[in-house]
Motif scaffolding. Sequence first.
Motif, PDB file in Angstrom:
ATOM      1  N   VAL A  81      -3.272   0.760  13.801  1.00  0.00           N
ATOM      2  CA  VAL A  81      -4.120   1.755  13.969  1.00  0.00           C
ATOM      3  C   VAL A  81      -4.032   2.154  15.622  1.00  0.00           C
ATOM      4  O   VAL A  81      -4.200   1.251  16.412  1.00  0.00           O
ATOM      5  N   THR A 121       0.033  10.629   1.909  1.00  0.00           N
ATOM      6  CA  THR A 121       0.565   9.523   2.697  1.00  0.00           C
ATOM      7  C   THR A 121       1.332   8.617   2.049  1.00  0.00           C
ATOM      8  O   THR A 121       2.081   7.912   2.713  1.00  0.00           O
ATOM      9  N   ARG A 122       0.992   8.359   0.623  1.00  0.00           N
ATOM     10  CA  ARG A 122       1.873   7.322  -0.004  1.00  0.00           C
ATOM     11  C   ARG A 122       2.800   7.502  -0.932  1.00  0.00           C
ATOM     12  O   ARG A 122       3.435   6.629  -1.455  1.00  0.00           O
ATOM     13  N   VAL A 162      -7.412   0.872   3.167  1.00  0.00           N
ATOM     14  CA  VAL A 162      -6.543  -0.262   3.703  1.00  0.00           C
ATOM     15  C   VAL A 162      -7.154  -0.655   4.882  1.00  0.00           C
ATOM     16  O   VAL A 162      -6.716  -1.785   5.212  1.00  0.00           O
ATOM     17  N   GLN A 215       0.866  -1.226   0.036  1.00  0.00           N
ATOM     18  CA  GLN A 215      -0.006  -0.095   0.071  1.00  0.00           C
ATOM     19  C   GLN A 215       0.879   1.321   0.056  1.00  0.00           C
ATOM     20  O   GLN A 215       0.286   2.337   0.309  1.00  0.00           O
ATOM     21  N   LEU A 253       2.666   2.148   2.361  1.00  0.00           N
ATOM     22  CA  LEU A 253       2.669   2.915   3.490  1.00  0.00           C
ATOM     23  C   LEU A 253       3.974   2.623   4.466  1.00  0.00           C
ATOM     24  O   LEU A 253       4.240   3.064   5.402  1.00  0.00           O
ATOM     25  N   TRP A 302     -10.553  13.667   0.789  1.00  0.00           N
ATOM     26  CA  TRP A 302      -9.905  12.459   1.341  1.00  0.00           C
ATOM     27  C   TRP A 302      -9.115  11.881   0.492  1.00  0.00           C
ATOM     28  O   TRP A 302      -7.972  11.319   0.793  1.00  0.00           O
ATOM     29  N   PRO A 315     -10.783   9.115  10.150  1.00  0.00           N
ATOM     30  CA  PRO A 315      -9.451   9.290   9.803  1.00  0.00           C
ATOM     31  C   PRO A 315      -8.711   8.661  10.877  1.00  0.00           C
ATOM     32  O   PRO A 315      -8.669   9.082  12.153  1.00  0.00           O
ATOM     33  N   GLY A 372      -4.957  10.510   1.149  1.00  0.00           N
ATOM     34  CA  GLY A 372      -4.633   9.251   0.895  1.00  0.00           C
ATOM     35  C   GLY A 372      -3.561   8.910  -0.023  1.00  0.00           C
ATOM     36  O   GLY A 372      -2.437   8.159  -0.029  1.00  0.00           O
ATOM     37  N   ARG A 380       1.889   6.784  10.028  1.00  0.00           N
ATOM     38  CA  ARG A 380       1.427   7.156   8.725  1.00  0.00           C
ATOM     39  C   ARG A 380      -0.118   7.966   9.164  1.00  0.00           C
ATOM     40  O   ARG A 380      -0.914   6.953  10.117  1.00  0.00           O
ATOM     41  N   ASP A 391     -10.327   5.101   4.250  1.00  0.00           N
ATOM     42  CA  ASP A 391      -9.307   4.565   3.395  1.00  0.00           C
ATOM     43  C   ASP A 391      -9.395   3.041   3.233  1.00  0.00           C
ATOM     44  O   ASP A 391      -9.775   2.316   4.222  1.00  0.00           O
ATOM     45  N   LEU A 447      -3.931   8.329   7.953  1.00  0.00           N
ATOM     46  CA  LEU A 447      -4.898   7.695   6.831  1.00  0.00           C
ATOM     47  C   LEU A 447      -6.140   8.792   7.001  1.00  0.00           C
ATOM     48  O   LEU A 447      -6.451   9.286   7.807  1.00  0.00           O
TER      49      LEU A 447
END
Length: 366
Positions: A316, A54-55, A280, A20, A22, A47, A308, A51, A272, A278, A274
């Motif tokens: 998480v 962050t990648r 993921v 992903q 990440l 959003w 988020p 996304g 990270r 998202d 999110l």
Amino acid sequence: MTAVPVVSRRTLNRTLLSRQFLAGRTTRSALEVVRHLVALQGQEPNWPYVGLWTRMDPFTHGDLESLLHERAVVRSAGLRRTQHLVAADDFRWLRPLIQPFVERAARGPYYAPSVAGLDTAELVETGRELLGDRVVPRRRLAGLLAERYPGRDGMMLTRNLELRVPLVTSPRAGAWGGWGTRPSIEVALAEAWIGEPVETAPSVEAMVLRYLAAFGPAGVMDAQAWSGITRLREVVDRLRPELRVLRDEQGRELFDLPGAPLAADDAPAPVRFLPAYDNVLLGHADRTRIISDEDRARVMPGRALVLPAFLVDGFVRGIWELRGTTLVVSPFRPLTADETESVAGEAERLHAFVVPGAPAPDVAFA
């Protein structure tokens, strides 16, 4: 008989982060990243930008906006019947595959009464005629349909049409903008906007392989949870000779692309942030590879909300929100001094992206 390898939860976590982008930001283009992820959740305009930010490194708001204006990426009802951003060439095969699931909602108690007694095939043809090759505000389309079908709710007719015909929204609906606001929606026939028709015989096997490339190793139920398509067991069984077969620590069968590497369970996992919704966090039936069941209830509190969140050590650890111009970070449990420093540093970088032009980072811990 050859023993089936067992993969740990941390290996699944680190592999998911790697696939992903990440575990480390990618230098691929925004279009390449959207294609790799297959579909990017786009319920709210801002959003998808978070996304990709962050990648990717680098990434600017204009990178995605230009793809929307160039019609290389489109926004439409997609996975799980929710709004997604999809590369235009992928939309042509993905939407037909999920169309039965999208259209099923039209037969439900919310939509069906508004077209009771109406020839829905005629409604589809009327909608196609009214749209033609134009981009039409949704409210305008609703008014036109109400004129054609006196006594019926034009907006509900429009919503029924959107379930039955692949429509896309104009770039305005996907533009970076104010938080918590939705621009007026304009719609167009997907085939007119893209310039090519959707495929008539798309490959569901190809979809499963694309899913595994970004979300694998994964089981049949995982692929179904991600896509919204059911009865994928027979599809995976047809692909089985081409796939690597694994098991998780609970003994569940997982599948993967044969050449796709598995990450080491001790691979580093940076902090990270999110965006809401998202994929993921939504791409598996068993989401414990990235979020515990306890924390899942906090991030997904009901009413189809997915808040988020941010990751620490790959999992998480809390949620975040923008209050005015302050980025508020809310950990679910105490962070160590090193973790706090890392979270704060990444939050400051995120603040610079979501509040462009701010004179200084404005981050608070709740």
